[in-house]
Scaffold this active site. Structure first.
Site, PDB file in Angstrom:
ATOM      1  N   GLY A 233     -24.371  17.795  -6.635  1.00  0.00           N
ATOM      2  CA  GLY A 233     -23.741  19.060  -7.027  1.00  0.00           C
ATOM      3  C   GLY A 233     -22.431  18.841  -7.773  1.00  0.00           C
TER       4      GLY A 233
ATOM      5  CG  ASP B 233     -33.192  21.481   3.165  1.00  0.00           C
ATOM      6  OD1 ASP B 233     -31.994  21.433   3.506  1.00  0.00           O
ATOM      7  OD2 ASP B 233     -33.866  22.527   3.169  1.00  0.00           O
ATOM      8  CB  VAL B 234     -28.675  18.073   4.910  1.00  0.00           C
ATOM      9  CG1 VAL B 234     -28.383  16.973   3.922  1.00  0.00           C
ATOM     10  CG2 VAL B 234     -28.019  19.362   4.492  1.00  0.00           C
TER      11      VAL B 234
ATOM     12  CB  SER C 100     -23.143  24.652   0.912  1.00  0.00           C
ATOM     13  OG  SER C 100     -23.335  26.062   1.035  1.00  0.00           O
TER      14      SER C 100
ATOM     15  CG  ASN D 272     -30.091  18.569  11.019  1.00  0.00           C
ATOM     16  OD1 ASN D 272     -30.278  18.647  12.228  1.00  0.00           O
ATOM     17  ND2 ASN D 272     -30.901  19.133  10.131  1.00  0.00           N
TER      18      ASN D 272
ATOM     19  CB  ALA E 185     -17.063  20.295   1.569  1.00  0.00           C
TER      20      ALA E 185
ATOM     21  CE1 TYR F 217     -20.363  28.173   0.679  1.00  0.00           C
ATOM     22  CE2 TYR F 217     -18.368  29.503   0.562  1.00  0.00           C
ATOM     23  CZ  TYR F 217     -19.024  28.310   0.330  1.00  0.00           C
ATOM     24  OH  TYR F 217     -18.354  27.257  -0.241  1.00  0.00           O
TER      25      TYR F 217
ATOM     26  CE1 TYR G 170     -21.764  18.110  16.990  1.00  0.00           C
ATOM     27  CE2 TYR G 170     -22.102  15.749  17.232  1.00  0.00           C
ATOM     28  CZ  TYR G 170     -22.608  17.029  17.209  1.00  0.00           C
ATOM     29  OH  TYR G 170     -23.938  17.239  17.425  1.00  0.00           O
TER      30      TYR G 170
END
Ligand code: UDP
Length: 309
Positions: free
Chosen positions: A10, A56-57, A75, A99, A114, A145, A159
Site C-alpha cells: 500500500g 489476507d491478514v 487497511s 492475528n 499504524a 475504521y 499484549y
C-alpha cells in the site's frame, strides 16, 4: 534483521518497505492487494531481499520463520472505502490486528501499530494531543475504521501489559505523497487529479473543515524513529500546516496551473470539522518534526500523478 509489513504493497507500507530495505533488513510483505498495488514494490523487488506473500491478514499470516518486527499497516484508509468495502475495513482492524499480534507474540517479535487521527473522531479541541480521548460516533459511517483502530490500540496495549510485548503505536494525520491511488477518493488524489484534468474540484460542504497535511517521507521517518525509541505510548505524526479544504483546493489549482473551478457538493456525514496534531511528544521523545514544506511535497505528488495520466 527480518521485518514483516502487513499492507506493505500500500501507500505507507511500501514506503516503509523501501526504508527497511535501505537499512539492510530482509522484508516480508503480506498484502491481499485489495487496495495495495504490486507496482508500489517495483523498486523494493530489485533489492533481492523482498519476499511478497499474497494473503489476507484477516484470514491468517502464512509466513514461516522468525521475524524481529511486525508492522501492521494493512487497511483500506480512505473514507470512500469505509462505505465501498466496510467489512474488509472492519475485519482487518479487528481480527486482522489480533492475528498480527498473535503472530508477533509466537515469534517474539516487536509490534508496531499504524493507527490514525481518526481515533479522535470529530474533536472538540485543537490541536489534538495524544491524551485527548476522542469523540467518535460508534454508529456512524466511519465507525468501521475509527472503532477498528481504537480496538486495535486497545489490543496492542493488552499484549503489551499482559504478555510483555514490546509495542509501538503511531497515529498518522492525513499523510499524502506519491503512491496514493489516483481513485482512492481522498482529498489529495481527488483534487490533484481533478486539477490536472481541468475538471471541477469537488469540495464537500462549505469547505471550512480543516486538515493538516503531512508528507509521506516525513511520516515514515517518524515511524522509524518511533521504532528505534523506547516510547510505548501512542505518538501523533503529522504536520502543523492546517488548511481549510477550500483553501487547499485553491492551493492545488495554483500549483498545477489548472483551469478548474471549485464546486460545492453536499457535506459528508460525520466529517470531522477540524484536525491538527499536537506533535510535542514526537519532538520531545523522537526529536522528530516534519521537514518537507507543503509546497514541495505537493509538487512531488502532483508530478507523480501527472506521470500516471
Ligand atoms: N474532501 C472534499 N472533496 C473531496 C474529497 C475530500 O471536500 O473530493 C474533504 C472531506 O470532506 C474531508 C477532507 O476533504 O473534510 C479530507 O478528506 P479525506 O477523504 O482525504 O480524509 P479524512 O481526513 O476525512 O479521513
Amino acid at each position: 534483521m527480518r521485518v514483516l509489513i502487513t499492507g506493505g504493497a500500500g501507500f505507507l507500507g511500501s514506503h516503509l518497505t523501501d526504508r527497511w530495505l535501505e537499512r539492510g533488513a530482509d522484508v516480508v510483505v503480506v498484502d491481499n492487494l485489495v487496495t495495495g498495488d504490486l507496482r508500489n514494490l517495483d523498486a523494493a523487488r530489485a533489492s533481492g531481499r523482498l519476499e511478497f506473500v499474497n494473503a489476507d491478514v484477516s484470514e491468517g499470516i502464512p509466513v514461516d520463520g522468525d521475524v524481529d518486527w511486525l508492522f501492521h499497516f494493512a487497511s483500506p484508509a480512505s473514507p470512500v472505502d469505509f462505505t465501498r468495502r466496510p467489512f474488509d475495513v472492519l475485519r482487518v482492524g479487528s481480527v486482522g490486528t489480533l492475528n498480527a499480534l498473535e503472530f508477533a507474540n509466537e515469534r517474539g517479535a516487536k509490534f508496531f501499530m499504524a493507527s490514525t487521527s481518526e481515533v479522535y473522531g470529530d474533536p472538540e479541541i485543537s490541536p489534538q494531543p495524544e491524551t485527548y480521548l476522542g469523540r467518535v460516533n460508534p454508529i456512524g459511517p466511519r465507525a468501521v475504521y475509527d472503532e477498528g483502530k481504537r480496538f486495535s490500540e486497545a489490543a496492542v496495549m493488552a499484549y503489551h501489559r499482559h504478555k510483555g510485548m514490546d509495542t509501538r503505536i503511531v497515529r498518522f494525520f492525513n499523510t499524502y505523497g506519491p503512491r496514493m491511488r489516483a481513485d482512492d477518493g481522498r482529498v489529495v488524489p481527488n483534487f490533484v487529479m481533478q486539477a490536472l484534468r481541468n475538471e471541477p474540484i469537488t469540495v464537500y460542504g462549505e469547505g471550512t473543515q480543516t486538515r493538516s497535511f503531512g508528507y509521506v517521507d516525513d511520516s515514515i521517518e517518524g515511524v522509524l524513529r518511533l521504532a528505534d525509541s523506547d516510547c510505548t505510548e501512542p505518538v501523533n505524526i503529522g504536520s502543523q500546516w492546517e488548511f481549510t479544504v477550500v483553501d487547499f483546493a485553491r492551493l492545488v489549482i495554483q500549483l498545477t496551473g489548472s483551469k478548474s473551478e471549485i464546486v460545492h457538493l453536499p457535506p459528508l456525514p460525520d466529517d470531522p470539522r477540524q484536525r491538527r496534531p499536537d506533535t510535542t511528544r514526537a519532538l520531545e521523545r523522537l526529536d522528530w518534526k516534519p521537514t518537507t514544506s507543503l509546497e514541495d511535497g505537493l509538487r512531488a505528488t502532483i508530478e507523480y500523478f501527472r506521470l500516471g495520466l
